[in-house]
Design a protein around this motif. Structure first.
Motif, mmCIF file in Angstrom:
data_model
loop_
_atom_site.group_PDB
_atom_site.id
_atom_site.type_symbol
_atom_site.label_atom_id
_atom_site.label_comp_id
_atom_site.label_asym_id
_atom_site.label_seq_id
_atom_site.Cartn_x
_atom_site.Cartn_y
_atom_site.Cartn_z
ATOM 1 N N ALA A 63 0.876 -1.178 0.000
ATOM 2 C CA ALA A 63 0.000 0.000 0.000
ATOM 3 C C ALA A 63 0.905 1.217 0.000
ATOM 4 C CB ALA A 63 -0.872 -0.006 1.243
ATOM 5 N N CYS A 64 0.624 2.181 -0.850
ATOM 6 C CA CYS A 64 1.511 3.329 -0.923
ATOM 7 C C CYS A 64 0.698 4.611 -1.049
ATOM 8 C CB CYS A 64 2.481 3.193 -2.102
ATOM 9 S SG CYS A 64 3.731 4.488 -2.071
ATOM 10 N N ALA A 65 1.106 5.610 -0.261
ATOM 11 C CA ALA A 65 0.406 6.905 -0.301
ATOM 12 C C ALA A 65 0.850 7.732 -1.496
ATOM 13 C CB ALA A 65 0.690 7.665 0.997
ATOM 14 N N TRP A 66 1.904 7.316 -2.167
ATOM 15 C CA TRP A 66 2.458 8.095 -3.264
ATOM 16 C C TRP A 66 2.067 7.489 -4.610
ATOM 17 C CZ3 TRP A 66 8.089 9.438 -1.241
ATOM 18 C CH2 TRP A 66 7.945 10.287 -0.137
ATOM 19 N N ASP A 67 2.375 8.238 -5.668
ATOM 20 C CA ASP A 67 1.822 7.864 -6.976
ATOM 21 C C ASP A 67 2.864 8.003 -8.097
ATOM 22 O OD1 ASP A 67 -0.513 6.866 -8.174
ATOM 23 O OD2 ASP A 67 -0.888 8.806 -9.108
ATOM 24 N N CYS A 68 3.898 7.188 -8.036
ATOM 25 C CA CYS A 68 4.961 7.258 -9.054
ATOM 26 C C CYS A 68 4.482 6.480 -10.293
ATOM 27 C CB CYS A 68 6.238 6.641 -8.521
ATOM 28 S SG CYS A 68 6.732 7.331 -6.928
ATOM 29 N N ALA A 69 4.493 7.141 -11.437
ATOM 30 C CA ALA A 69 3.878 6.568 -12.641
ATOM 31 C C ALA A 69 4.516 5.247 -13.070
ATOM 32 C CB ALA A 69 3.972 7.577 -13.781
ATOM 33 N N TYR A 70 5.806 5.055 -12.794
ATOM 34 C CA TYR A 70 6.509 3.865 -13.273
ATOM 35 C C TYR A 70 6.319 2.662 -12.347
ATOM 36 C CZ TYR A 70 9.536 5.914 -9.796
ATOM 37 O OH TYR A 70 9.975 6.475 -8.626
ATOM 38 N N CYS A 71 5.623 2.865 -11.209
ATOM 39 C CA CYS A 71 5.620 1.822 -10.171
ATOM 40 C C CYS A 71 4.278 1.110 -10.093
ATOM 41 C CB CYS A 71 5.947 2.463 -8.826
ATOM 42 S SG CYS A 71 5.883 1.288 -7.468
ATOM 43 N N VAL A 72 4.348 -0.203 -10.013
ATOM 44 C CA VAL A 72 3.132 -1.011 -9.957
ATOM 45 C C VAL A 72 2.377 -0.795 -8.640
ATOM 46 C CG1 VAL A 72 4.293 -3.055 -9.026
ATOM 47 C CG2 VAL A 72 2.331 -3.330 -10.518
ATOM 48 N N ASN A 73 3.081 -0.368 -7.588
ATOM 49 C CA ASN A 73 2.437 -0.186 -6.277
ATOM 50 C C ASN A 73 1.852 1.201 -6.063
ATOM 51 O OD1 ASN A 73 3.305 -2.786 -5.486
ATOM 52 N ND2 ASN A 73 5.349 -1.961 -5.137
ATOM 53 N N ARG A 74 1.847 2.022 -7.084
ATOM 54 C CA ARG A 74 1.408 3.414 -6.905
ATOM 55 C C ARG A 74 -0.058 3.475 -6.441
ATOM 56 N NH1 ARG A 74 1.521 2.243 -12.251
ATOM 57 N NH2 ARG A 74 -0.439 2.556 -13.381
ATOM 58 N N ARG A 75 -0.360 4.563 -5.750
ATOM 59 C CA ARG A 75 -1.686 4.746 -5.147
ATOM 60 C C ARG A 75 -2.812 4.542 -6.153
ATOM 61 N NH1 ARG A 75 -1.094 10.189 -3.647
ATOM 62 N NH2 ARG A 75 -1.985 10.757 -5.662
ATOM 63 N N SER A 109 9.291 -1.098 1.244
ATOM 64 C CA SER A 109 7.872 -0.881 1.545
ATOM 65 C C SER A 109 7.324 0.267 0.717
ATOM 66 C CB SER A 109 7.708 -0.544 3.036
ATOM 67 O OG SER A 109 6.339 -0.369 3.322
ATOM 68 N N GLY A 110 6.021 0.229 0.471
ATOM 69 C CA GLY A 110 5.335 1.419 -0.016
ATOM 70 C C GLY A 110 5.295 2.430 1.124
ATOM 71 N N VAL A 111 4.945 3.657 0.825
ATOM 72 C CA VAL A 111 4.935 4.692 1.853
ATOM 73 C C VAL A 111 3.638 4.587 2.659
ATOM 74 C CG1 VAL A 111 5.019 7.171 2.284
ATOM 75 C CG2 VAL A 111 6.366 6.176 0.432
ATOM 76 N N LEU A 112 3.789 4.224 3.929
ATOM 77 C CA LEU A 112 2.630 4.032 4.807
ATOM 78 C C LEU A 112 2.379 5.320 5.579
ATOM 79 C CD1 LEU A 112 3.776 0.535 5.987
ATOM 80 C CD2 LEU A 112 1.695 0.991 4.681
ATOM 81 N N ILE A 166 17.118 6.488 -6.650
ATOM 82 C CA ILE A 166 17.003 7.809 -7.262
ATOM 83 C C ILE A 166 15.947 7.777 -8.365
ATOM 84 C CG2 ILE A 166 18.853 7.518 -8.975
ATOM 85 C CD1 ILE A 166 19.746 10.348 -7.976
ATOM 86 N N GLU A 167 15.765 6.628 -8.962
ATOM 87 C CA GLU A 167 14.713 6.319 -9.958
ATOM 88 C C GLU A 167 14.803 7.115 -11.256
ATOM 89 O OE1 GLU A 167 13.485 3.668 -9.256
ATOM 90 O OE2 GLU A 167 12.419 3.520 -7.364
ATOM 91 N N LEU A 168 14.651 8.435 -11.220
ATOM 92 C CA LEU A 168 14.659 9.199 -12.479
ATOM 93 C C LEU A 168 15.921 10.045 -12.549
ATOM 94 C CD1 LEU A 168 12.341 8.844 -14.452
ATOM 95 C CD2 LEU A 168 11.540 8.475 -12.152
ATOM 96 N N ASP A 180 5.473 13.085 -5.789
ATOM 97 C CA ASP A 180 5.627 13.169 -4.333
ATOM 98 C C ASP A 180 7.092 13.190 -3.908
ATOM 99 O OD1 ASP A 180 2.685 12.737 -3.619
ATOM 100 O OD2 ASP A 180 3.119 11.022 -4.912
ATOM 101 N N LYS A 181 7.981 12.908 -4.867
ATOM 102 C CA LYS A 181 9.407 12.878 -4.526
ATOM 103 C C LYS A 181 10.071 14.143 -5.037
ATOM 104 C CE LYS A 181 9.781 7.857 -4.756
ATOM 105 N NZ LYS A 181 10.248 6.718 -5.533
ATOM 106 N N THR A 182 11.086 14.598 -4.330
ATOM 107 C CA THR A 182 11.891 15.712 -4.823
ATOM 108 C C THR A 182 13.346 15.282 -4.802
ATOM 109 O OG1 THR A 182 12.243 16.583 -2.619
ATOM 110 C CG2 THR A 182 10.316 17.434 -3.822
#
Ligand code: SF4
Length: 497
Positions: A63-75, A109-112, A166-168, A180-182
């Motif tokens: 479960a993740c509060a964030w929404d990264c487009a490349y990630c299957v676990n995104r909100r 973990s996803g961001v709880l 770092i992802e991107l 949600d990331k900076t």
């Protein structure tokens, strides 16, 4: 939900993270056979002495509060969610360890709720394992972007390795697909990890003291000659120089606190020579790693490798992993063309080869690529590509050249270069001896000599038998990577979900 169902969901959700090495095996069990090369959740990592270690690779929660487009676990992705209580995960790891299934664990973990709350739960698992259970197996924890320095340092206390992805490769892409990331939320824990491991972090090359991001400030751009488009050396980058300033290719985010900058021209290999590492150190003995997703954003290979080199030098990152973007589920923020192209496996492979050149061959990113040639050649490995562009450097005489010059010969690696140095102390080497020292003569023969004798040449004339035409030589140096990876590429079904 029972534990087995949770493992199925949470181990599957963790499989896209490449920042702990995995075996890449896909062999299924056979009737009556024993074992499975693709057991969900078990991945393989390598210890400093080369042993293969089986790790339980699992998320605390998907479960993740964030929404990264490349990630299957995104909100915003609709998929079954599950989570372990820290105590449940401790029991699972101890059970698996006692049954000899695993030798360690990789926990993410996803961001709880928020980064600190998630970090505290991950730390709680690690601390309980180390203190109450007296667990001495390998532990790799994920640091959550934005977590406080204190919690990141606490994670480093209990884990062998901690990674922040770092992802991107640029701040602009991060803002577009991981809102949600900076940059600061990623670099800050990296700096905390460097300090925890006894390394004073440096400023990234091109960083602005005010923490500016790429594209905002022209003074941190690359200086390019207006007519030849050649990249100008660093001193030309003052405001009075007659140069065109092009946007810096990657992150320019930096600590606001003053710190010595990474010195230009330093190779990762040289920087590491002066860095003593203790594999039995009480804190973070396996250092920190990171991962970049390749192909989900438009940055060039130059931007990716420039950033990776920066991370090695500025934050003492042990490994940068490159993970070809897998379009596991459609998100409109990732262009359809990218999703349909499938994972860029060959590009990932070439980036790993270039990364190897940083760490073990003494190359810098600017030698491998430049703004006029910002992407790796997909047909040639980067070392051969460099050699073809610098034919004036060759032939290298293996009886007299220095170690690092011998290393530049395609087909010669650190081990064979060391063997050459040892063997030539007692006698002059002849071309026919080199193969026995591990030299790949198919490639090396065009670039070396032995006291003036060229492999395969006519001894009486000592004339080089190398083709005069670089294109013909290029044809002789092509490797099998594109053909080897093509079937793998076809194996995936990339039709967007
Ligand atoms: S923070 Fe982003 S990358 Fe991490 S689990 Fe959540 S959506 Fe995925």
């Amino acid at each position: 939900m029972d534990t087995a169902s949770k493992i199925a969901i949470l181990a599957d959700a963790a499989k896209y993270d490449a920042s702990c090495s995995t075996s890449g095996s896909a062999r299924a069990n056979t009737p009556g056979g024993l074992g499975n090369g693709a057991v969900g959740g078990i991945c393989h990592s390598w210890s400093a002495d080369g042993r293969c270690v089986a790790l339980l690779k699992v998320l605390l929660s998907n479960a993740c509060a964030w929404d990264c487009a490349y990630c299957v676990n995104r909100r915003s992705n609709d998929l079954p969610r599950a989570g372990f209580e820290p105590e449940e995960l401790v029991r699972l790891i101890v059970d698996f360890y006692k049954r000899n299934y695993i030798e360690g664990a990789f926990l993410s973990s996803g961001v709880l709720g928020c980064p600190d709350a998630t970090m505290e739960r991950l730390i709680s698992v690690a601390r309980t394992l180390r203190t109450r259970e007296r667990f001495n197996g390998y532990l790799h924890l994920k640091a959550i972007p934005g977590a406080s320095d204190e919690l990141v340092a606490e994670a480093a206390r209990w884990a062998d390795r901690v990674s922040v992805n770092i992802e991107l490769p640029s701040a602009a892409s991060l803002a577009a697909v991981a809102p949600d990331k900076t940059a600061a939320s990623i670099f800050r824990p990296m700096r905390a990890l460097a300090r925890a491991g006894g390394f004073e972090p440096r400023r990234l090359i091109g960083a602005q003291p005010g923490g500016a991001l790429a594209g905002d400030v022209p003074t941190n751009a690359i200086a390019v000659h207006p007519s030849t488009r050649a990249v100008l050396p660093f001193p030309a980058m003052d405001s009075a120089s007659p140069v065109v300033r092009e946007p810096a290719p990657a992150y320019d985010a930096c600590p606001s606190a003053p710190a010595p900058s990474v010195r230009r021209g330093t190779s990762v290999m040289d920087a590491r020579k002066g860095r003593d590492r203790d594999p039995s150190a009480p804190v973070l003995p396996a250092g920190q790693t990171t991962q970049m997703v390749i192909g989900a954003s438009p940055e060039s290979d130059l931007a990716i490798l420039g950033l990776a080199e920066n991370l090695y030098l500025a934050y003492d990152v042990r490994r940068v992993y490159y993970s070809a973007f897998i379009p596991a589920s459609a998100d409109p923020r990732i262009p359809a063309t990218v999703r349909e192209a499938g994972p860029p496996l060959l590009r990932e492979h070439r980036l790993y080869q270039a990364d190897w050149l940083f760490r073990f061959y003494g190359y810098s990113a600017s030698e491998i690529l430049d703004p006029l040639r910002p992407d790796l050649d997909m047909e040639l490995d980067p070392k051969c590509a460099w050699a073809l562009r610098h034919l004036e450097f060759f032939p290298v005489d293996v009886n007299t050249a220095e170690y690092r010059d011998i290393l530049r010969v395609p087909g010669i690696g650190p081990r064979s270069a060391s063997r050459i140095l040892r063997a030539r102390r007692s006698a002059r080497l002849k071309p026919e001896q080199l193969k026995g020292m591990g030299v790949v003569m198919k490639r090396a023969r065009w670039f070396l000599s032995c006291s003036g004798t060229l492999p395969g040449s006519d001894d009486s004339t000592r004339r080089l038998s190398r083709p005069d035409n670089p294109e013909a030589l290029r044809g002789l140096l092509l490797d099998s990577a594109p053909a080897a990876l093509a079937p793998l590429q076809r194996e995936f079904d990339w039709s967007p979900a």
